[in-house]
Design a protein around this motif. Structure first.
Motif, PDB file in Angstrom:
ATOM      1  N   LEU A 266       0.868  -1.171   0.000  1.00  0.00           N
ATOM      2  CA  LEU A 266       0.000   0.000   0.000  1.00  0.00           C
ATOM      3  C   LEU A 266       0.905   1.222   0.000  1.00  0.00           C
ATOM      4  CD1 LEU A 266      -2.980   0.972   0.206  1.00  0.00           C
ATOM      5  CD2 LEU A 266      -2.646   1.060   2.689  1.00  0.00           C
ATOM      6  N   MET A 267       0.812   2.052  -1.056  1.00  0.00           N
ATOM      7  CA  MET A 267       1.731   3.163  -1.263  1.00  0.00           C
ATOM      8  C   MET A 267       0.985   4.493  -1.304  1.00  0.00           C
ATOM      9  SD  MET A 267       4.528   1.339  -1.772  1.00  0.00           S
ATOM     10  CE  MET A 267       5.657   2.603  -2.350  1.00  0.00           C
ATOM     11  N   ARG A 268       1.695   5.560  -0.924  1.00  0.00           N
ATOM     12  CA  ARG A 268       1.200   6.922  -1.084  1.00  0.00           C
ATOM     13  C   ARG A 268       2.115   7.637  -2.074  1.00  0.00           C
ATOM     14  NH1 ARG A 268      -1.919  10.239   2.633  1.00  0.00           N
ATOM     15  NH2 ARG A 268      -1.783  12.444   2.056  1.00  0.00           N
ATOM     16  N   ILE A 269       1.520   8.289  -3.098  1.00  0.00           N
ATOM     17  CA  ILE A 269       2.293   8.857  -4.202  1.00  0.00           C
ATOM     18  C   ILE A 269       1.928  10.323  -4.399  1.00  0.00           C
ATOM     19  CG2 ILE A 269       2.850   8.631  -6.649  1.00  0.00           C
ATOM     20  CD1 ILE A 269       1.639   5.724  -6.348  1.00  0.00           C
ATOM     21  N   ASP A 270       2.930  11.167  -4.485  1.00  0.00           N
ATOM     22  CA  ASP A 270       2.768  12.581  -4.815  1.00  0.00           C
ATOM     23  C   ASP A 270       2.734  12.704  -6.339  1.00  0.00           C
ATOM     24  OD1 ASP A 270       2.980  15.280  -5.290  1.00  0.00           O
ATOM     25  OD2 ASP A 270       4.756  15.596  -4.053  1.00  0.00           O
ATOM     26  N   PRO A 271       1.623  13.194  -6.925  1.00  0.00           N
ATOM     27  CA  PRO A 271       1.576  13.303  -8.401  1.00  0.00           C
ATOM     28  C   PRO A 271       2.703  14.140  -8.984  1.00  0.00           C
ATOM     29  CG  PRO A 271      -0.616  13.594  -7.471  1.00  0.00           C
ATOM     30  CD  PRO A 271       0.342  13.581  -6.312  1.00  0.00           C
ATOM     31  N   ASP A 272       3.207  15.130  -8.208  1.00  0.00           N
ATOM     32  CA  ASP A 272       4.313  15.943  -8.723  1.00  0.00           C
ATOM     33  C   ASP A 272       5.591  15.133  -8.890  1.00  0.00           C
ATOM     34  OD1 ASP A 272       2.714  18.163  -8.832  1.00  0.00           O
ATOM     35  OD2 ASP A 272       3.325  18.940  -6.874  1.00  0.00           O
ATOM     36  N   TRP A 273       5.711  14.047  -8.138  1.00  0.00           N
ATOM     37  CA  TRP A 273       6.872  13.175  -8.316  1.00  0.00           C
ATOM     38  C   TRP A 273       6.815  12.494  -9.689  1.00  0.00           C
ATOM     39  CZ3 TRP A 273       6.878   7.832  -9.021  1.00  0.00           C
ATOM     40  CH2 TRP A 273       8.128   7.206  -8.964  1.00  0.00           C
ATOM     41  N   ILE A 274       5.601  12.201 -10.164  1.00  0.00           N
ATOM     42  CA  ILE A 274       5.453  11.547 -11.464  1.00  0.00           C
ATOM     43  C   ILE A 274       5.945  12.454 -12.581  1.00  0.00           C
ATOM     44  CG2 ILE A 274       3.841  10.389 -13.032  1.00  0.00           C
ATOM     45  CD1 ILE A 274       1.952  10.008 -10.657  1.00  0.00           C
ATOM     46  N   THR A 275       5.701  13.765 -12.446  1.00  0.00           N
ATOM     47  CA  THR A 275       6.039  14.697 -13.524  1.00  0.00           C
ATOM     48  C   THR A 275       7.412  15.334 -13.350  1.00  0.00           C
ATOM     49  OG1 THR A 275       4.926  16.513 -12.350  1.00  0.00           O
ATOM     50  CG2 THR A 275       3.616  15.236 -13.925  1.00  0.00           C
ATOM     51  N   ALA A 276       8.146  14.936 -12.326  1.00  0.00           N
ATOM     52  CA  ALA A 276       9.504  15.468 -12.149  1.00  0.00           C
ATOM     53  C   ALA A 276      10.362  15.135 -13.366  1.00  0.00           C
ATOM     54  CB  ALA A 276      10.131  14.895 -10.885  1.00  0.00           C
ATOM     55  N   THR A 277      11.328  15.979 -13.643  1.00  0.00           N
ATOM     56  CA  THR A 277      12.186  15.775 -14.821  1.00  0.00           C
ATOM     57  C   THR A 277      13.624  15.436 -14.451  1.00  0.00           C
ATOM     58  OG1 THR A 277      12.599  18.163 -14.927  1.00  0.00           O
ATOM     59  CG2 THR A 277      10.785  17.283 -16.277  1.00  0.00           C
ATOM     60  N   THR A 278      13.875  15.214 -13.179  1.00  0.00           N
ATOM     61  CA  THR A 278      15.226  14.889 -12.721  1.00  0.00           C
ATOM     62  C   THR A 278      15.181  13.738 -11.733  1.00  0.00           C
ATOM     63  OG1 THR A 278      16.022  17.153 -12.985  1.00  0.00           O
ATOM     64  CG2 THR A 278      17.260  15.750 -11.504  1.00  0.00           C
ATOM     65  N   ALA A 279      16.159  12.858 -11.817  1.00  0.00           N
ATOM     66  CA  ALA A 279      16.331  11.780 -10.838  1.00  0.00           C
ATOM     67  C   ALA A 279      17.823  11.539 -10.675  1.00  0.00           C
ATOM     68  CB  ALA A 279      15.628  10.505 -11.287  1.00  0.00           C
ATOM     69  N   ALA A 280      18.230  11.169  -9.457  1.00  0.00           N
ATOM     70  CA  ALA A 280      19.654  10.932  -9.198  1.00  0.00           C
ATOM     71  C   ALA A 280      19.802   9.899  -8.097  1.00  0.00           C
ATOM     72  CB  ALA A 280      20.343  12.237  -8.793  1.00  0.00           C
ATOM     73  N   ASP A 281      20.947   9.234  -8.073  1.00  0.00           N
ATOM     74  CA  ASP A 281      21.241   8.248  -7.036  1.00  0.00           C
ATOM     75  C   ASP A 281      22.750   8.183  -6.816  1.00  0.00           C
ATOM     76  OD1 ASP A 281      21.189   6.210  -5.202  1.00  0.00           O
ATOM     77  OD2 ASP A 281      19.949   4.874  -6.405  1.00  0.00           O
ATOM     78  N   ASP A 282      23.139   8.285  -5.540  1.00  0.00           N
ATOM     79  CA  ASP A 282      24.556   8.123  -5.192  1.00  0.00           C
ATOM     80  C   ASP A 282      24.754   6.924  -4.270  1.00  0.00           C
ATOM     81  OD1 ASP A 282      23.486   8.976  -2.818  1.00  0.00           O
ATOM     82  OD2 ASP A 282      24.741  10.760  -2.622  1.00  0.00           O
ATOM     83  N   PHE A 283      23.733   6.069  -4.184  1.00  0.00           N
ATOM     84  CA  PHE A 283      23.773   4.815  -3.435  1.00  0.00           C
ATOM     85  C   PHE A 283      23.819   5.014  -1.918  1.00  0.00           C
ATOM     86  CE2 PHE A 283      25.921   4.142  -7.543  1.00  0.00           C
ATOM     87  CZ  PHE A 283      24.945   3.356  -8.150  1.00  0.00           C
ATOM     88  N   SER A 284      23.518   6.227  -1.461  1.00  0.00           N
ATOM     89  CA  SER A 284      23.473   6.462  -0.021  1.00  0.00           C
ATOM     90  C   SER A 284      22.297   5.739   0.621  1.00  0.00           C
ATOM     91  CB  SER A 284      23.393   7.965   0.272  1.00  0.00           C
ATOM     92  OG  SER A 284      22.270   8.557  -0.374  1.00  0.00           O
ATOM     93  N   ASP A 285      21.275   5.397  -0.178  1.00  0.00           N
ATOM     94  CA  ASP A 285      20.131   4.632   0.318  1.00  0.00           C
ATOM     95  C   ASP A 285      20.205   3.173  -0.119  1.00  0.00           C
ATOM     96  OD1 ASP A 285      18.982   6.820   1.606  1.00  0.00           O
ATOM     97  OD2 ASP A 285      17.988   7.484  -0.232  1.00  0.00           O
ATOM     98  N   GLY A 286      21.373   2.709  -0.472  1.00  0.00           N
ATOM     99  CA  GLY A 286      21.523   1.326  -0.888  1.00  0.00           C
ATOM    100  C   GLY A 286      21.057   1.114  -2.319  1.00  0.00           C
ATOM    101  N   LEU A 287      20.550  -0.091  -2.587  1.00  0.00           N
ATOM    102  CA  LEU A 287      20.124  -0.454  -3.940  1.00  0.00           C
ATOM    103  C   LEU A 287      18.610  -0.600  -4.047  1.00  0.00           C
ATOM    104  CD1 LEU A 287      22.884  -3.056  -4.892  1.00  0.00           C
ATOM    105  CD2 LEU A 287      22.544  -0.770  -5.888  1.00  0.00           C
ATOM    106  N   GLU A 288      17.872   0.071  -3.151  1.00  0.00           N
ATOM    107  CA  GLU A 288      16.423  -0.041  -3.176  1.00  0.00           C
ATOM    108  C   GLU A 288      15.851   0.414  -4.514  1.00  0.00           C
ATOM    109  OE1 GLU A 288      12.588  -0.760  -2.579  1.00  0.00           O
ATOM    110  OE2 GLU A 288      14.269  -1.503  -1.391  1.00  0.00           O
ATOM    111  N   GLY A 289      16.455   1.403  -5.146  1.00  0.00           N
ATOM    112  CA  GLY A 289      15.943   1.931  -6.409  1.00  0.00           C
ATOM    113  C   GLY A 289      16.409   1.173  -7.639  1.00  0.00           C
ATOM    114  N   TRP A 290      17.070   0.042  -7.452  1.00  0.00           N
ATOM    115  CA  TRP A 290      17.636  -0.703  -8.578  1.00  0.00           C
ATOM    116  C   TRP A 290      17.097  -2.126  -8.621  1.00  0.00           C
ATOM    117  CZ3 TRP A 290      21.764   1.227 -11.762  1.00  0.00           C
ATOM    118  CH2 TRP A 290      22.185   2.519 -11.421  1.00  0.00           C
TER     119      TRP A 290
END
Length: 565
Positions: free
Chosen positions: A367-391
């Motif tokens: 069960l997730m909560r989503i900000d619609p503005d996150w969907i339309t964002a035009t930038t994303a970045a990762d420096d692995f400070s949060d591990g590999l959750e996004g991969w």
């Protein structure tokens, strides 16, 4: 003096407006909140937004009754179960619900009938309906509204005319799951009197099937629909073609022949949601199906669920972002049963956020909560400070049998060679299993720039950087064919000195080119590999070593900036 109260009130109004404007600007400047996990095990997935702003989930207590739980804080906490209506029929599925324009609640359920194994012969899944009256104080007696064999229901809709429409599929008696259009037909069943009587549409929507498909050729199935502002209704349906299929209707009864939609998709259903600001949101699996392994098929790709949003009634879309990744994606899957992130249900909170429930199989429903503005964002970045959750870094290996294949962890994070407390991604081939591969999603764009900080280790034996428009399972040989652009990493060349380098890949799909810079200097241009490629939204980092390669290459950070969604 008589006007002073007016002056004071105007002053107060101006101050309030100024504060509101400052708050709005501050909110606009703040980065959108990434999707938040609210509950990893909701009792059901079909979420309903009620007129008073609360959220409600209906579910069955097996063999007893249908109950509801309610949230008044946007899905963070939920009430104790409240009895709704008795329902003692065995083999019932998840209730699909609708609040009609009179504020009454409709519940649609599927119920199994028969003890055989031949659909529409000695085994059936019927559709039942019941509804409230007198401001939700009474429930009608459940009634069967369709007899046959249907699949999962993905929503029920009320049109501006007042007609309530249920899109669904049914298995044609005696038809096999083979080409040309499979065993299923999509249609609708509708009511014009609030659910007292129901009529089946004459529409018989199909999608083409091909021989040698990796799964069952059901054809068109598991539809969802949404009213459009021009008076038409829009339907999306699951297919085995590699795309969602779509159809349009003026009234919910007569539908145009189904054709391929712009949405690449694995063999999985979608969900549609209209936000109060008018935008349309779609959830689906923007995934490529895995290739066969030595002739054996693999379970369809549902490792990631995606979301996109449209401000112009579906003419153009932004996002194509991973909103849920299978929490158990890096483990060998269970040998039986469905699994992954599919079957999404969504609703909107009074604050304008989206509540999403989705997933299949033990430990995989979220069960997730989503900000619609996150969907339309035009930038994303990762420096692995949060591990590999996004991969997605799983590595399939070994033989395939009964749609199953082993998995293990692929690329891992290691300590940065020169920065204490920082981690980097290590891509290599450490053993006899297939080489490492890591997949990362970012906002989709027809033009954009991807920036990486990377370093080839001494002994590095080859790798590649791939940009694509869909999730392609790590290690799948189809990547080179379906990719938008492929950048080889060789043992010689501009970054072969074993030092850190900044690589920029600037792509332009309209010009069919991706220009590469290394440390600010232009080096090469990559041609478009797949002329049918849509907006780029994926990065794949892979080792291409043919033999053991403990060295591999390191990645310190990644960043994507989309200039034209």
């Amino acid at each position: 003096m008589s006007r002073s109260p007016y002056i004071y009130s105007r002053l107060i109004a101006i101050i309030i407006a100024a504060v509101a404007m400052i708050t709005t600007v501050a909110h606009a400047d703040s980065p959108p909140t990434p999707p938040q996990l609210l509950d990893a095990s909701p009792p059901s997935k079909n979420i309903l937004s009620l007129p008073d702003g609360s959220l409600e989930i209906l579910y069955l207590q097996r063999g007893k009754q249908c109950v509801s739980i309610r949230s008044t804080d946007g899905g963070k906490t939920w009430s104790q179960p409240h009895a709704e209506f008795p329902f003692t029929k065995s083999g019932a599925g998840i209730p699909v619900t609708l609040v009609d324009r009179d504020g009454e609640l409709h519940a649609i359920l599927t119920v199994r009938r028969g003890d055989g194994r031949k659909p529409t012969v000695d085994y059936f899944i019927d559709i039942w309906h019941c509804r409230t009256s007198k401001k939700r104080t009474e429930w009608s007696e459940p009634q069967r509204i369709f007899a046959g064999y249907v699949g999962s229901l993905n929503g029920i809709t009320q049109l501006p005319s007042g007609r309530i429409v249920l899109p669904h599929q049914y298995w044609v008696p005696g038809r096999k799951s083979t080409p040309p259009t499979g065993s299923h037909i999509v249609t609708t069943t509708y009511t014009d009197d609030g659910g007292k009587t129901w009529t089946q549409s004459p529409a018989e929507l199909t999608a083409p099937c091909e021989a040698n498909y990796i799964g069952s050729n059901y054809g068109a199935c598991e539809p969802c629909m949404l009213p459009l502002k021009d008076g038409r209704a829009w339907m999306l349906m699951r297919s085995q073609t590699g795309y969602m299929y779509q159809s349009f209707s003026p009234d919910g009864a007569d539908w145009t022949p189904a054709v391929a939609s712009p949405f690449i998709a694995s063999n999985s259903p979608a969900s549609l949601l209209r936000l109060t600001d008018g935008r349309i949101v779609v959830f689906w699996n923007n995934c490529e199906n895995p290739s066969r392994v030595d002739g054996a098929p693999i379970y369809t790709s549902r490792d990631a669920l995606h979301v996109a949003i449209s401000e112009d009634e579906g003419q153009t879309w932004q996002g194509f972002r991973e909103v849920v990744r299978d929490p158990l994606r890096n483990e060998s899957p269970p040998k039986q049963g469905d699994r992954g992130t599919a079957y999404p249900y969504s609703a909107e909170t009074p604050e304008g956020d989206i509540i999403l429930a989705t997933g299949q199989g033990g430990g995989r429903i979220s069960l997730m909560r989503i900000d619609p503005d996150w969907i339309t964002a035009t930038t994303a970045a990762d420096d692995f400070s949060d591990g590999l959750e996004g991969w997605c870094t799983f590595k399939p290996f070994g033989p395939a049998a009964r749609y199953w294949r082993d998995r293990t962890t692929g690329p891992v994070l290691i300590e940065h060679p020169s920065q204490s407390g920082k981690q980097v991604l290590h891509v290599r081939r450490p053993d006899e299993k297939p080489a490492d591969e890591a997949v990362w999603n970012f906002p989709a764009g027809r033009t954009g720039r991807l920036t990486l900080r990377l370093k080839q280790q001494p002994g590095f034996q080859g790798g590649r950087i791939v940009l694509a428009d869909r999730f392609i399972p790590p290690g799948d040989p189809v990547t080179d064919k379906l990719a938008a652009f492929v950048m080889p990493l060789s043992t010689e060349g501009d970054i072969a000195d074993h030092d850190w380098h900044t690589m920029e890949l600037s792509w332009n799909l309209d010009q069919h080119v991706c220009r590469v810079k290394i440390d600010g200097t232009s080096t090469t241009e990559l041609p478009l590999v797949n002329p049918q490629s849509g907006a780029v939204s994926y990065l794949c980092l892979a080792s291409t070593a043919d033999e053991l390669d403990e060295a591999g290459f390191l990645v310190e950070s990644v960043r994507a900036d989309v200039t034209a969604p």
